[in-house]
Design an enzyme around this catalytic site. Structure first.
Site, PDB file in Angstrom:
ATOM      1  N   ASP A  44       0.965  -1.259   0.104  1.00  0.00           N
ATOM      2  CA  ASP A  44       0.596  -0.171   0.520  1.00  0.00           C
ATOM      3  C   ASP A  44       0.661   1.182  -0.272  1.00  0.00           C
ATOM      4  OD1 ASP A  44      -3.085   0.681  -0.300  1.00  0.00           O
ATOM      5  OD2 ASP A  44      -2.642   1.794   1.471  1.00  0.00           O
ATOM      6  N   CYS A 135     -11.260   4.512  -4.953  1.00  0.00           N
ATOM      7  CA  CYS A 135      -9.532   4.003  -3.548  1.00  0.00           C
ATOM      8  C   CYS A 135     -10.291   4.935  -2.302  1.00  0.00           C
ATOM      9  CB  CYS A 135      -8.635   4.624  -4.326  1.00  0.00           C
ATOM     10  SG  CYS A 135      -6.973   5.529  -2.985  1.00  0.00           S
ATOM     11  N   TYR A 165      -9.209   6.244   8.708  1.00  0.00           N
ATOM     12  CA  TYR A 165     -10.054   5.931   7.325  1.00  0.00           C
ATOM     13  C   TYR A 165     -11.852   6.110   7.913  1.00  0.00           C
ATOM     14  CZ  TYR A 165      -6.118   4.629   4.408  1.00  0.00           C
ATOM     15  OH  TYR A 165      -4.742   4.285   4.314  1.00  0.00           O
ATOM     16  N   GLU A 207     -10.279  -2.452  -6.240  1.00  0.00           N
ATOM     17  CA  GLU A 207      -9.935  -2.483  -4.911  1.00  0.00           C
ATOM     18  C   GLU A 207      -9.982  -3.830  -4.577  1.00  0.00           C
ATOM     19  OE1 GLU A 207      -9.080   0.396  -2.333  1.00  0.00           O
ATOM     20  OE2 GLU A 207      -8.560   1.343  -3.924  1.00  0.00           O
TER      21      GLU A 207
END
Ligand SMILES: Cc1ncc(CN)c(N)n1
Length: 224
Positions: A44, A135, A165, A207
């Site tokens: 990532d 994303c 997040y 994803e």
């Protein structure tokens, strides 16, 4: 109906697949194998280096100073806030800075970032946004959903990920991109909207593949 509402409705089944992937479920209930998370963090980090460049391309394609400034802010927050989470996790997981910088992107990481960069470099600002949005949007949705699980945001390893997040700061950035895409698509022809939908669908699929790659610790074929 706003274009983002159309995307949201149409792609719900694929989004649900992402939410129910064992990697995501393991983040939420805290059972995710640390080796898989370590792998994910490294991949990532590499992903975000390229992803950040999309915001630089957005600033180049923007037609007013305010939008340029917003893209510059997105670039900054990716490099200095989101990736700082990765640098903190790297310390926690014994990943050295050298290992992070020198890691090799796995096939899915490379395919995903190169696809977005190709669309971003060759297309319009709306094309770029359609490609980069899953994303931000899907992580925000996943973050919020996992944040509802009792104790998840306080988990010793995965809690900080969920906090980042699900945060309003992250959500506001995603929402700004959603709003801009809605503005840019207002009154556009169906043919144009279908092209944007395809970009959005493809990166939504990527994803899923990214979660799956991390779950299975994907590598390039051996014995080259
Ligand atoms: C693969 C992936 N997708 C989305 C995000 C959230 N920026 C991320 N860090 N990595």
């Amino acid at each position: 109906m706003k274009f983002s509402e159309r995307l949201y409705e149409k792609l719900q089944p694929i989004w649900r697949k992402n939410h129910t992937h064992p990697f995501v479920q393991g983040l939420g209930d805290g059972t995710l194998d640390k080796e898989k998370f370590r792998y994910f963090m490294i991949q990532d980090y590499l992903y975000l280096i390229d992803y950040a460049k999309l915001f630089a391309i957005g600033a180049v394609k923007a037609t007013d100073v305010e939008t340029m400034g917003k893209f510059a802010g997105l670039l900054d927050s990716t490099l200095n806030e989101e990736m700082s989470l990765h640098r903190q996790y790297a310390k926690k997981f014994g990943i050295t800075e050298e290992e992070l910088e020198n890691a090799e992107p796995a096939p899915t990481t490379l395919a995903y970032t190169h696809y977005m960069l190709h669309v971003g470099q060759n297309g319009t600002l709306a094309d770029l946004l359609a490609a980069l949005l899953p994303c931000m949007w899907s992580y925000w949705e996943i973050g919020k959903e996992l944040n509802e699980i009792p104790g998840a945001r306080d988990h010793e390893f995965y809690g900080e990920w969920i906090q980042m997040y699900s945060s309003d700061e992250f959500g506001n950035l995603a929402q700004w991109c959603i709003n801009l895409l809605d503005e840019l698509t207002d009154g556009k022809k169906e043919e144009e909207l279908e092209k944007l939908e395809e970009y959005f669908l493809n990166t939504t699929r990527f994803e899923y593949l990214f979660w799956d790659m991390s779950y299975h610790l994907q590598t390039w074929p051996k014995d080259e």
